[in-house]
Design an enzyme around this catalytic site. Structure first.
Site, PDB file in Angstrom:
ATOM      1  N   ASP A  55      24.263   5.505  77.417  1.00 27.41           N
ATOM      2  CA  ASP A  55      23.976   4.718  76.210  1.00 27.41           C
ATOM      3  C   ASP A  55      24.302   3.245  76.396  1.00 27.41           C
ATOM      4  O   ASP A  55      25.432   2.882  76.726  1.00 27.41           O
ATOM      5  CB  ASP A  55      24.770   5.284  75.021  1.00 27.41           C
ATOM      6  CG  ASP A  55      24.106   6.526  74.466  1.00 27.41           C
ATOM      7  OD1 ASP A  55      23.046   6.390  73.856  1.00 27.41           O
ATOM      8  OD2 ASP A  55      24.644   7.631  74.659  1.00 27.41           O
TER       9      ASP A  55
ATOM     10  N   ASP B  24      26.567   5.156  83.414  1.00 26.27           N
ATOM     11  CA  ASP B  24      26.690   5.453  81.994  1.00 26.27           C
ATOM     12  C   ASP B  24      25.265   5.606  81.452  1.00 26.27           C
ATOM     13  O   ASP B  24      24.299   5.231  82.121  1.00 26.27           O
ATOM     14  CB  ASP B  24      27.419   4.269  81.332  1.00 26.27           C
ATOM     15  CG  ASP B  24      27.420   4.349  79.822  1.00 26.27           C
ATOM     16  OD1 ASP B  24      27.785   5.408  79.286  1.00 26.27           O
ATOM     17  OD2 ASP B  24      27.039   3.356  79.176  1.00 26.27           O
TER      18      ASP B  24
END
Length: 241
Positions: free
Chosen positions: A11, A9
């Site tokens: 953020d 991922d």
């Protein structure tokens, strides 16, 4: 032969702050309303796609200005660069699988790894449509309740890596690194999930009985991956829950 693949991922995982949360809290409807919106996502009464769209629609700042603000404010996990460099030296692909927006990710990631290295990282994410007045909206990658079903993207990569295996060769070990609700479907596609301490993904994994290994920074992730690939520890030994 590829021994391992790192899916991550972006953020709140590669970055120390979530760029979308930051824009919403400072330029959109604010932190209090954002948390309220995401209560619905956490208790399954609202899709991530819907909650995220509500957040972004509250931001009316032109897109180039948003980028400039994020470049100044979003810090990146210092351990990620070491992890990326180790991955390059050891033929371990790094693939960013994000529910965020590709133009933002590319700018912030370039700052961390450099212009000459950014092309070595695949970014699979949502896009952004910008009009003549620099107003913008997210263009979701697919029609799923996540807006981008990360498990589909990861599955496509797994098929690609495994299609080149020769007889007797083992498939790569798949690692996933994440922090939020949108990472859960992705986590189930991988051998070992690294979940960020104190974040929603840990809570969700405990609730859904999904095994994970907690981390604070990419330094922890790199140390654990090295142990697995050196045969010092198995994936099962690193799993919690």
């Amino acid at each position: 032969m590829v021994k391992a693949v790192i899916f991550t991922d972006f953020d709140g995982t590669v970055t120390l702050e979530d760029s979308n949360d930051y824009l919403t809290d400072t330029l959109g409807f604010g932190k209090e309303k954002r948390l309220k919106v995401f209560e619905g996502v956490l208790d399954d009464t609202k899709s991530f796609r819907q909650g995220f769209m509500e957040m972004l629609e509250s931001i009316h700042t032109p897109f180039p200005e948003c980028i400039k603000i994020l470049e100044k404010k979003i810090r990146l996990d210092p351990g990620f660069k070491d992890t990326f460099e180790w991955a390059q030296e050891n033929d371990v692909p790094v693939i960013v699988v994000s529910s965020g927006m590709k133009p933002i990710i590319k700018v912030l990631l370039t700052r961390l790894v450099g212009q000459e290295s950014i092309h070595k990282i695949d970014i699979v994410s949502n896009e952004v449509e910008i009009d003549a007045h620099d107003q913008w909206k997210i263009i979701y990658k697919d029609e799923s309740p996540f807006g981008h079903d990360k498990s589909r993207s990861i599955d496509a990569y797994k098929k690609k890596f495994e299609s080149t295996l020769k007889a007797g060769e083992q498939r790569p070990v798949y690692f996933y690194c994440g922090d939020g609700v949108s990472d859960l479907s992705a986590a189930k596609e991988c051998d070992l999930l690294f979940a960020k301490r104190g974040k929603d993904l840990v809570t969700y994994c405990k609730k859904q009985n999904v095994p994970f290994h907690e981390f604070d920074t990419f330094k922890d992730i790199l140390a654990s991956m090295k142990q697995v690939l050196a045969g010092e520890k198995t994936v099962a030994e690193l799993m919690e829950n």
